[in-house]
Scaffold this motif. Sequence first.
Motif, PDB file in Angstrom:
ATOM      1  N   SER A  79       0.846  -1.205   0.000  1.00  0.00           N
ATOM      2  CA  SER A  79       0.000   0.000   0.000  1.00  0.00           C
ATOM      3  C   SER A  79       0.872   1.241   0.000  1.00  0.00           C
ATOM      4  N   TYR A 105      -2.212   5.976  10.870  1.00  0.00           N
ATOM      5  CA  TYR A 105      -1.057   5.296  10.288  1.00  0.00           C
ATOM      6  C   TYR A 105       0.033   6.308   9.923  1.00  0.00           C
ATOM      7  N   ASN A 153      -5.735   2.418  12.276  1.00  0.00           N
ATOM      8  CA  ASN A 153      -4.507   2.044  12.957  1.00  0.00           C
ATOM      9  C   ASN A 153      -3.954   3.329  13.583  1.00  0.00           C
ATOM     10  N   LYS A 208      -2.151  -8.227   5.468  1.00  0.00           N
ATOM     11  CA  LYS A 208      -2.693  -8.487   6.796  1.00  0.00           C
ATOM     12  C   LYS A 208      -3.512  -9.786   6.803  1.00  0.00           C
ATOM     13  N   ILE A 217       2.317  -6.517  -1.653  1.00  0.00           N
ATOM     14  CA  ILE A 217       1.305  -6.226  -2.667  1.00  0.00           C
ATOM     15  C   ILE A 217       0.139  -5.480  -2.016  1.00  0.00           C
TER      16      ILE A 217
HETATM   17  C1  LIG Z   1      -0.298  -2.492   7.517  1.00  0.00           C
HETATM   18  C2  LIG Z   1      -0.977  -1.342   6.922  1.00  0.00           C
HETATM   19  C3  LIG Z   1      -0.994  -1.161   5.548  1.00  0.00           C
HETATM   20  C4  LIG Z   1      -0.345  -2.154   4.637  1.00  0.00           C
HETATM   21  O1  LIG Z   1       0.785  -1.689   4.059  1.00  0.00           O
HETATM   22  P1  LIG Z   1       1.508  -2.605   2.963  1.00  0.00           P
HETATM   23  O2  LIG Z   1       2.493  -1.661   2.396  1.00  0.00           O
HETATM   24  O3  LIG Z   1       0.462  -3.010   1.960  1.00  0.00           O
HETATM   25  O4  LIG Z   1       2.083  -3.767   3.648  1.00  0.00           O
HETATM   26  C5  LIG Z   1      -1.684  -0.093   5.021  1.00  0.00           C
HETATM   27  N1  LIG Z   1      -2.334   0.754   5.817  1.00  0.00           N
HETATM   28  C6  LIG Z   1      -2.358   0.610   7.144  1.00  0.00           C
HETATM   29  C7  LIG Z   1      -3.141   1.534   7.981  1.00  0.00           C
HETATM   30  C8  LIG Z   1      -1.667  -0.435   7.738  1.00  0.00           C
HETATM   31  O5  LIG Z   1      -1.697  -0.564   9.072  1.00  0.00           O
END
Ligand SMILES: *Cc1c(COP(=O)(O)O)cnc(C)c1O
Length: 569
Positions: A79, A105, A153, A208, A217
């Motif tokens: 992401s 996040y 998060n 996740k 991915i």
């Molecule tokens: C873990 C997480 C992601 C995932 O990130 P990747 O780069 O796909 O592993 C995205 N957004 C939030 C809020 C997260 O906690």
Amino acid sequence: MEDKNNIRRLLRDNIASLAPYSTARDDCRVQMDIYLDANENPYPNGVNRYPSPHQTRLKEMLSVLKKIPSENIFLGNGSDEAIDLVFRLFCPPGRSSMVQAVPTYGMYSVAAAINDVRVIDAPLRENFSLDADSLLSKVEHDTKVIFLCSPNNPSGNLLDRDGIIRILDNFDGITVVDEAYIDFTEEESMVSLIGRYPRLIVLQTLSKAWGMAGLRIGLAISDKFTVEVMSRVKYPYNISLLNQAKAEELMRDPLSAYEKAEEIKSERERLATGLAVIDSVVKVYPSDANFLLVQFKDKDMAFDRLMQAGIIVRDRSSAYMCAGCLRITVGTPEENDRVLAVLSDKCASSGCAGSDADSSDGKASDAAMAGRQAGAAERCASCFRRTGETAVSVRVNLDKFRKPRIATGLAFLNHMLEQIGWHGGITLDVICFGDLATDDHHSVEDVAIVLGDCLKEALGNKAGIGRYGFSLPMDEAEATVLLDLGGRIDFLWDVTLHEPKIGDVSAQMFRHFFKSLSEHLCCNLHIKAAGDNDHHIMEGVFKAFARALRMAVRQEHGASPVPSSKGAL
Ligand SMILES: *Cc1c(COP(=O)(O)O)cnc(C)c1O
């Protein structure tokens, strides 16, 4: 008047006028024999060729699961890539801002800083719920993007859907909703709103619930224009060949990922209950994710004690409104037991840690045991079948209802199979990756075959089951289904449909569906239905089938004898 949904107007000028890097293979759709276009090494070693720049196969699978066309899906190197691209597409460096709902996040503000975009924090309420109006009041003249994370998060809670919609209705820029944890909730994804809100970007990830953090991915799901521009700006081969292949392999069996997510959800509740009764814990925040935000009387002591026991958790105490809080990811039952044992009062007084944690018999470990599921004899089965044309996974539990999880790539078939789950009062999960580019035949037929096999397997020796039928009115239509699970196969179909298709499924495939189902479930199945509207007729048939099945599989009293004079069915 300018169309506020014209996304092109929101792009940075240099991005709007960007000519993408193109490869010779982009322009050629047919399979070639000899590839001399990309300066690759011609000697095969498994990775000597460049990967698919458009990740076509992976997107087709995700399209089935997410119920959205492939053209609405962008895949990034995690992401994180998608988050960075949002800034690169829409935020001119040095003269734009983004608004984020905090605490949240950390990557949003890091990516903003890298792109020289000003960050405006809009606080969530004290219970971490979204205050849409207060957030909207923080928007400034140069605000291009709003970031929301739901479930959030580090707080773990879902944001109120109506509040998000209020923001979509009132903000003219891009709204990103990060759903990294959506698979741990019962809530519907916002993906279904993309048609109505083209300026919405939904982020999801395979890191996740899907258990593929190592593959990096992430998905951005949005209007196809935005997806197309993101694809233009990304590195051409942003997801490696090995990672694409491994993700395709793991995703072919999505039910086991869903199963693990269910297990994590039930462990989350058990861990929360266990933590809540520990003295040093002030508060366990409710969570819709795979982690718990926990406030401790002395978070440093809790952190250190866990650390000494070899357990690492995340200190989130510096985040807004998170003073004294650690974020604890839900682990395996054994790992969660260790957390509870290490933090429980008994350990606190004796200073125990690590290997003898199991001997702790404080109230925390009582709580730890309380939520454990007993291995009750529920009638369950899972079946997986793969041919050149389809890969079908089905799971049923005849003794427990859960919201059906259906994804076949055919919207109307999804809708009908959901009826069997809801009205049958059973757990029914069906995932089918089929050759829909050819037509719907193999998908419909193979779903029926595997569904029949799976129901039959779950029924086992059929102790206590009945033979039933059901008649059901559906608006102007009427449907009657007679079902006898006695083991003989007889199929009768007296249904007149008027149009060649119902939704996206060929009308003639429904007879075929129930015929294959009766053969594989080994049942007598007589279906009769009439009406004016094909959709109503078929919905009536599926509901009546579900009702008949519900009665037929019900175990009237425990292990009562088989309802046949022969003593066996
Ligand atoms: C873990 C997480 C992601 C995932 O990130 P990747 O780069 O796909 O592993 C995205 N957004 C939030 C809020 C997260 O906690």
